[in-house]
Motif scaffolding. Structure first.
Motif, PDB file in Angstrom:
ATOM      1  N   ASP A   1       0.844  -1.188   0.000  1.00 51.44           N
ATOM      2  CA  ASP A   1       0.000   0.000   0.000  1.00 51.44           C
ATOM      3  C   ASP A   1       0.885   1.245   0.000  1.00 51.44           C
ATOM      4  N   ARG A   2       0.797   2.046  -1.069  1.00 50.32           N
ATOM      5  CA  ARG A   2       1.580   3.274  -1.236  1.00 50.32           C
ATOM      6  C   ARG A   2       3.083   3.039  -1.093  1.00 50.32           C
ATOM      7  N   ALA A   3       3.521   1.888  -1.527  1.00 45.29           N
ATOM      8  CA  ALA A   3       4.941   1.533  -1.448  1.00 45.29           C
ATOM      9  C   ALA A   3       5.722   2.139  -2.606  1.00 45.29           C
ATOM     10  N   VAL A   4       6.991   2.419  -2.321  1.00 48.13           N
ATOM     11  CA  VAL A   4       7.967   2.813  -3.336  1.00 48.13           C
ATOM     12  C   VAL A   4       9.074   1.774  -3.248  1.00 48.13           C
ATOM     13  N   VAL A   5       9.227   0.995  -4.320  1.00 48.08           N
ATOM     14  CA  VAL A   5      10.175  -0.116  -4.338  1.00 48.08           C
ATOM     15  C   VAL A   5      11.318   0.203  -5.286  1.00 48.08           C
ATOM     16  N   LEU A   6      12.543   0.098  -4.789  1.00 50.15           N
ATOM     17  CA  LEU A   6      13.724   0.229  -5.628  1.00 50.15           C
ATOM     18  C   LEU A   6      14.077  -1.161  -6.143  1.00 50.15           C
ATOM     19  N   LEU A   7      14.068  -1.334  -7.463  1.00 47.76           N
ATOM     20  CA  LEU A   7      14.407  -2.631  -8.048  1.00 47.76           C
ATOM     21  C   LEU A   7      15.916  -2.797  -8.079  1.00 47.76           C
ATOM     22  N   LEU A   8      16.403  -3.817  -7.378  1.00 45.04           N
ATOM     23  CA  LEU A   8      17.830  -4.112  -7.312  1.00 45.04           C
ATOM     24  C   LEU A   8      18.242  -5.138  -8.359  1.00 45.04           C
ATOM     25  N   ASP A   9      17.273  -5.884  -8.859  1.00 41.63           N
ATOM     26  CA  ASP A   9      17.554  -6.896  -9.872  1.00 41.63           C
ATOM     27  C   ASP A   9      16.258  -7.181 -10.622  1.00 41.63           C
TER      28      ASP A   9
ATOM     29  N   GLU B   1       8.016   8.591   5.010  1.00 43.11           N
ATOM     30  CA  GLU B   1       6.556   8.511   5.002  1.00 43.11           C
ATOM     31  C   GLU B   1       5.953   9.375   3.893  1.00 43.11           C
ATOM     32  N   GLY B   2       6.693  10.335   3.385  1.00 46.72           N
ATOM     33  CA  GLY B   2       6.206  11.185   2.303  1.00 46.72           C
ATOM     34  C   GLY B   2       6.779  10.831   0.936  1.00 46.72           C
ATOM     35  N   LEU B   3       7.530   9.738   0.850  1.00 47.92           N
ATOM     36  CA  LEU B   3       8.224   9.398  -0.394  1.00 47.92           C
ATOM     37  C   LEU B   3       7.269   9.067  -1.536  1.00 47.92           C
ATOM     38  N   TRP B   4       6.173   8.368  -1.258  1.00 44.11           N
ATOM     39  CA  TRP B   4       5.222   8.002  -2.311  1.00 44.11           C
ATOM     40  C   TRP B   4       4.728   9.258  -3.027  1.00 44.11           C
ATOM     41  N   ARG B   5       4.271  10.228  -2.265  1.00 48.96           N
ATOM     42  CA  ARG B   5       3.771  11.472  -2.855  1.00 48.96           C
ATOM     43  C   ARG B   5       4.900  12.258  -3.532  1.00 48.96           C
ATOM     44  N   ALA B   6       6.073  12.306  -2.897  1.00 47.70           N
ATOM     45  CA  ALA B   6       7.185  13.078  -3.451  1.00 47.70           C
ATOM     46  C   ALA B   6       7.640  12.525  -4.802  1.00 47.70           C
ATOM     47  N   VAL B   7       7.738  11.213  -4.913  1.00 54.94           N
ATOM     48  CA  VAL B   7       8.176  10.600  -6.171  1.00 54.94           C
ATOM     49  C   VAL B   7       7.145  10.863  -7.268  1.00 54.94           C
ATOM     50  N   LEU B   8       5.869  10.719  -6.937  1.00 58.59           N
ATOM     51  CA  LEU B   8       4.836  10.987  -7.944  1.00 58.59           C
ATOM     52  C   LEU B   8       4.802  12.462  -8.333  1.00 58.59           C
ATOM     53  N   ARG B   9       4.933  13.340  -7.353  1.00 61.70           N
ATOM     54  CA  ARG B   9       4.849  14.781  -7.596  1.00 61.70           C
ATOM     55  C   ARG B   9       5.943  15.268  -8.551  1.00 61.70           C
ATOM     56  N   ARG B  10       7.112  14.649  -8.535  1.00 59.31           N
ATOM     57  CA  ARG B  10       8.205  15.120  -9.397  1.00 59.31           C
ATOM     58  C   ARG B  10       8.105  14.618 -10.840  1.00 59.31           C
ATOM     59  N   GLN B  11       7.120  13.774 -11.147  1.00 61.71           N
ATOM     60  CA  GLN B  11       6.967  13.262 -12.503  1.00 61.71           C
ATOM     61  C   GLN B  11       6.435  14.353 -13.423  1.00 61.71           C
ATOM     62  N   ARG B  12       6.901  14.352 -14.651  1.00 62.54           N
ATOM     63  CA  ARG B  12       6.486  15.361 -15.631  1.00 62.54           C
ATOM     64  C   ARG B  12       5.403  14.766 -16.536  1.00 62.54           C
ATOM     65  N   SER B  13       4.394  14.207 -15.904  1.00 66.60           N
ATOM     66  CA  SER B  13       3.297  13.585 -16.644  1.00 66.60           C
ATOM     67  C   SER B  13       2.061  13.608 -15.759  1.00 66.60           C
ATOM     68  N   GLU B  14       1.029  12.936 -16.234  1.00 60.77           N
ATOM     69  CA  GLU B  14      -0.215  12.866 -15.447  1.00 60.77           C
ATOM     70  C   GLU B  14      -0.005  12.145 -14.116  1.00 60.77           C
ATOM     71  N   LEU B  15       1.099  11.431 -13.963  1.00 61.70           N
ATOM     72  CA  LEU B  15       1.385  10.767 -12.683  1.00 61.70           C
ATOM     73  C   LEU B  15       1.494  11.769 -11.538  1.00 61.70           C
ATOM     74  N   ALA B  16       1.937  12.977 -11.831  1.00 63.50           N
ATOM     75  CA  ALA B  16       2.071  13.988 -10.784  1.00 63.50           C
ATOM     76  C   ALA B  16       0.727  14.244 -10.094  1.00 63.50           C
ATOM     77  N   MET B  17      -0.360  14.128 -10.825  1.00 62.96           N
ATOM     78  CA  MET B  17      -1.696  14.335 -10.239  1.00 62.96           C
ATOM     79  C   MET B  17      -2.061  13.236  -9.244  1.00 62.96           C
ATOM     80  N   ILE B  18      -1.534  12.043  -9.441  1.00 62.03           N
ATOM     81  CA  ILE B  18      -1.871  10.925  -8.550  1.00 62.03           C
ATOM     82  C   ILE B  18      -1.328  11.178  -7.141  1.00 62.03           C
ATOM     83  N   ALA B  19      -0.320  12.027  -7.017  1.00 61.77           N
ATOM     84  CA  ALA B  19       0.220  12.368  -5.699  1.00 61.77           C
ATOM     85  C   ALA B  19      -0.842  12.960  -4.786  1.00 61.77           C
ATOM     86  N   THR B  20      -1.900  13.523  -5.376  1.00 64.95           N
ATOM     87  CA  THR B  20      -2.968  14.132  -4.582  1.00 64.95           C
ATOM     88  C   THR B  20      -4.085  13.144  -4.234  1.00 64.95           C
TER      89      THR B  20
END
Length: 186
Positions: free
Chosen positions: A24-32, A159-178
């Motif tokens: 839920d609202r996870a941000v996963v860094l893919l290592l492999d 705790e704010g990383l999910w929103r921060a990562v989405l907010r910095r996108q230069r596409s419609e994904l930035a809106m999902i941060a809200t």
């Protein structure tokens, strides 16, 4: 079998509709990521356990918050160290994954890496997907794939990383941060 384009080093950002509570609202860094499956760590699940309580020698190299993060639901009794080491070749005890991000050999003496480490996070467990599993989840719209930045690994406000990562996108994904935490309350 179709060839898998590697997503190693990229972020998986959970779509609001992803039903698995582990993500839920996870941000996963893919290592492999390859045709044999995928492995990553959840960057925004701090635990109340201090690094000093389980890996005291590494505690001085971790940033705020100085706690162990739950890297995912798999192998919670194992630890992974992910560090950002700027510059060229990293020191002994560190293996580059992508850009300045790499894995730390937690069996190595911390002093081998102390001078080079820009930031370090310790994760209990990891997130794993079998062959084709992540590709199916991506096709279902469970995850957004975005570029990672070295600061994502050591965000002082996980705790704010999910929103921060989405907010910095230069596409419609930035809106999902809200997107509200509980849409039924709207």
């Amino acid at each position: 079998m179709t060839e898998v384009s590697s997503l190693t080093g990229r972020l998986l950002v959970a779509a609001p509709a992803l039903a698995d509570p582990n993500f839920d609202r996870a941000v996963v860094l893919l290592l492999d990521h390859d045709e044999e499956g995928s492995l990553g760590v959840v960057l925004n699940r701090p635990t109340p356990v201090g690094v000093v309580d389980i890996l005291a020698g590494w505690a001085g190299l971790t940033g705020e918050p100085e706690v162990v993060f739950q890297g995912g639901p798999v192998s919670l009794d194992s630890a992974l160290g992910v560090a950002v080491i700027p510059g060229g070749d990293g020191p002994l005890g560190w293996r580059r994954v992508y850009g300045a991000i790499g894995l730390v050999d937690l069996e190595a003496p911390p002093e081998l890496l102390a001078a080079a480490v820009g930031s370090l996070r310790i994760f209990a467990g990891y997130a794993g997907w079998g062959p084709g599993q992540l590709e199916r989840e991506l096709a279902e719209g469970a995850w957004y794939v975005v570029e990672s930045e070295p600061g994502d690994v050591s965000s002082p406000r996980p705790e704010g990383l999910w929103r921060a990562v989405l907010r910095r996108q230069r596409s419609e994904l930035a809106m999902i941060a809200t997107y509200p935490d509980d849409p039924s309350l709207n």
